[in-house]
Design a protein around this motif. Structure first.
Motif, short mmCIF file in Angstrom:
data_model
loop_
_atom_site.label_atom_id
_atom_site.label_comp_id
_atom_site.label_asym_id
_atom_site.label_seq_id
_atom_site.Cartn_x
_atom_site.Cartn_y
_atom_site.Cartn_z
N SER A 16 -26.78 -5.80 -16.90
CA SER A 16 -26.79 -4.82 -17.93
C SER A 16 -25.36 -5.62 -19.11
O SER A 16 -24.66 -6.29 -18.07
N GLY A 17 -25.22 -4.10 -19.42
CA GLY A 17 -23.84 -4.52 -20.16
C GLY A 17 -23.05 -5.52 -20.97
O GLY A 17 -23.93 -6.32 -21.21
N ILE A 18 -22.05 -5.38 -19.88
CA ILE A 18 -21.06 -6.83 -19.97
C ILE A 18 -21.59 -7.79 -19.73
O ILE A 18 -21.73 -9.40 -20.27
N ARG A 20 -24.80 -8.29 -19.23
CA ARG A 20 -26.21 -9.19 -20.16
C ARG A 20 -25.45 -10.12 -20.87
O ARG A 20 -25.83 -11.25 -21.57
N ASN A 112 -18.15 -10.30 -12.57
CA ASN A 112 -17.67 -8.66 -13.52
C ASN A 112 -18.75 -7.74 -12.90
O ASN A 112 -18.77 -6.67 -13.19
N SER A 168 -10.61 -4.99 -16.74
CA SER A 168 -10.48 -4.06 -17.53
C SER A 168 -9.00 -3.15 -17.70
O SER A 168 -8.49 -3.70 -17.11
N THR A 216 -21.22 -0.55 -24.23
CA THR A 216 -22.34 -0.60 -22.78
C THR A 216 -23.01 0.62 -22.59
O THR A 216 -22.42 1.76 -23.13
N ASP A 217 -24.10 0.53 -21.99
CA ASP A 217 -24.27 2.35 -21.41
C ASP A 217 -23.37 3.22 -20.37
O ASP A 217 -23.12 3.87 -20.32
N MET A 218 -22.67 2.13 -19.98
CA MET A 218 -21.33 2.64 -19.20
C MET A 218 -19.86 3.69 -20.17
O MET A 218 -19.78 4.63 -19.70
N THR A 219 -20.40 3.09 -21.21
CA THR A 219 -19.14 3.52 -22.53
C THR A 219 -19.99 4.32 -23.07
O THR A 219 -19.14 4.99 -24.26
N GLU A 220 -20.82 4.55 -22.51
CA GLU A 220 -21.28 5.77 -23.86
C GLU A 220 -21.46 7.42 -23.92
O GLU A 220 -21.35 7.74 -25.51
N VAL A 241 -19.58 -5.16 -28.15
CA VAL A 241 -19.99 -5.88 -26.84
C VAL A 241 -19.83 -7.56 -27.27
O VAL A 241 -19.07 -8.00 -26.14
#
Length: 276
Positions: A16-18, A20, A112, A168, A216-220, A241
């Motif tokens: 997922s996310g970064i 992916r 990651n 980060s 990403t989903d984490m930053t939604e 992303v």
């Protein structure tokens, strides 16, 4: 790096996310990538997206659990899924053994995999188990993967390779209620510097990318409101992303004689510069 040789990468947190996005970008541009993550179904989705990007076609089914998504024989741009919990030494050992046995070498580790932990929990209420989970994934996992990659890069012929850690912007400045996450990301900066120094004799380069507000989903939640240092809730801008993925690929494809030690990529208008 020899552009005519197949380039082999491991991407952790690839489901997922970064992770992916970076895996898709690497496969799209000819890399062979081992996709590592805890959920095989999510890894297979990434493999399907990567092959679609390579072919310029809609995503297709990549087969059963642990299956591969591969182009015709003799072409670069392929991925293989390896279920891995980076906090477990035995899983990490199995991941890098699989890469060594199948591909014979390793050119890149994108370290990651990570977790933010419980959001909105004041420091004095943070459970020790939650602290240990974040440290186990973000720091122990990064150490285990980096050590396994380092050993392989040192021993292989030709010698060398590159490790890129996902640091980060919390490696520089914290958000409220983020002690575990921020502590691990500060520690990751120290790991990056140590690997850069210790890897010199073996042509092992190590750099770090510090990312702020990639979509990403984490930053939604950033779109609707995130807690600021002054105690207010405020929406924050995010960035594509794919721009992060292209930055990682640029770092990855430099010759080993050159290294991006630290790169900060963030949404231009996010409240980071001057945060607090």
């Amino acid at each position: 790096m020899d552009a005519n040789r197949t380039r082999i990468a491991v991407v952790t947190g690839a489901g997922s996310g970064i992770g992916r996005a970076v895996a898709v970008e690497l496969v799209r541009t000819g890399w062979t990538v081992a996709l590592a993550g805890r959920r095989t179904d999510r890894l297979e989705e990434t493999a399907s997206l990567a092959q679609a990007a390579l072919a310029g076609e809609p995503a297709v089914d990549t087969g059963g659990p642990g299956g591969d998504a591969e182009p015709p024989d003799g072409e670069n741009g392929t991925s293989t899924c390896v279920r891995t919990d980076v906090s477990r030494p035995e899983d990490v050992a199995a991941l890098f053994a699989a890469v060594r046995d199948r591909f014979g070498r390793l050119d890149l580790l994108f370290n990651n995999a990570g977790t933010f932990g419980p959001g909105g929990v004041p420091f004095e209420e943070l459970p020790y188990d939650a602290w240990r989970h974040v440290v186990g994934t973000n720091l122990d996992g990064a150490f285990l993967c980096a050590q396994a990659a380092y050993r392989q890069m040192k021993e292989q012929d030709p010698q060398g390779g590159r490790i890129i850690n996902n640091g980060s912007i919390s490696a520089h400045t914290p958000r409220p209620h983020s002690a575990a996450y921020t502590a691990t990301k500060h520690a990751l900066t120290g790991l990056t510097k140590s690997l850069s120094l210790d890897g010199r004799p073996y042509r092992i380069a190590c750099g770090q990318i510090d990312i702020g507000n990639a979509a990403t989903d984490m930053t939604e939640r950033m779109r609707t409101g995130a807690l600021q240092a002054n105690g207010e809730m405020a929406p924050e801008p995010v960035m594509d992303v794919a721009d992060v993925a292209r930055t990682v690929r640029h770092m990855a494809e430099l010759p080993l004689e050159a290294n991006v030690q630290f790169a900060t990529v963030l949404a231009s208008a996010m409240p980071y510069v001057g945060r607090g």
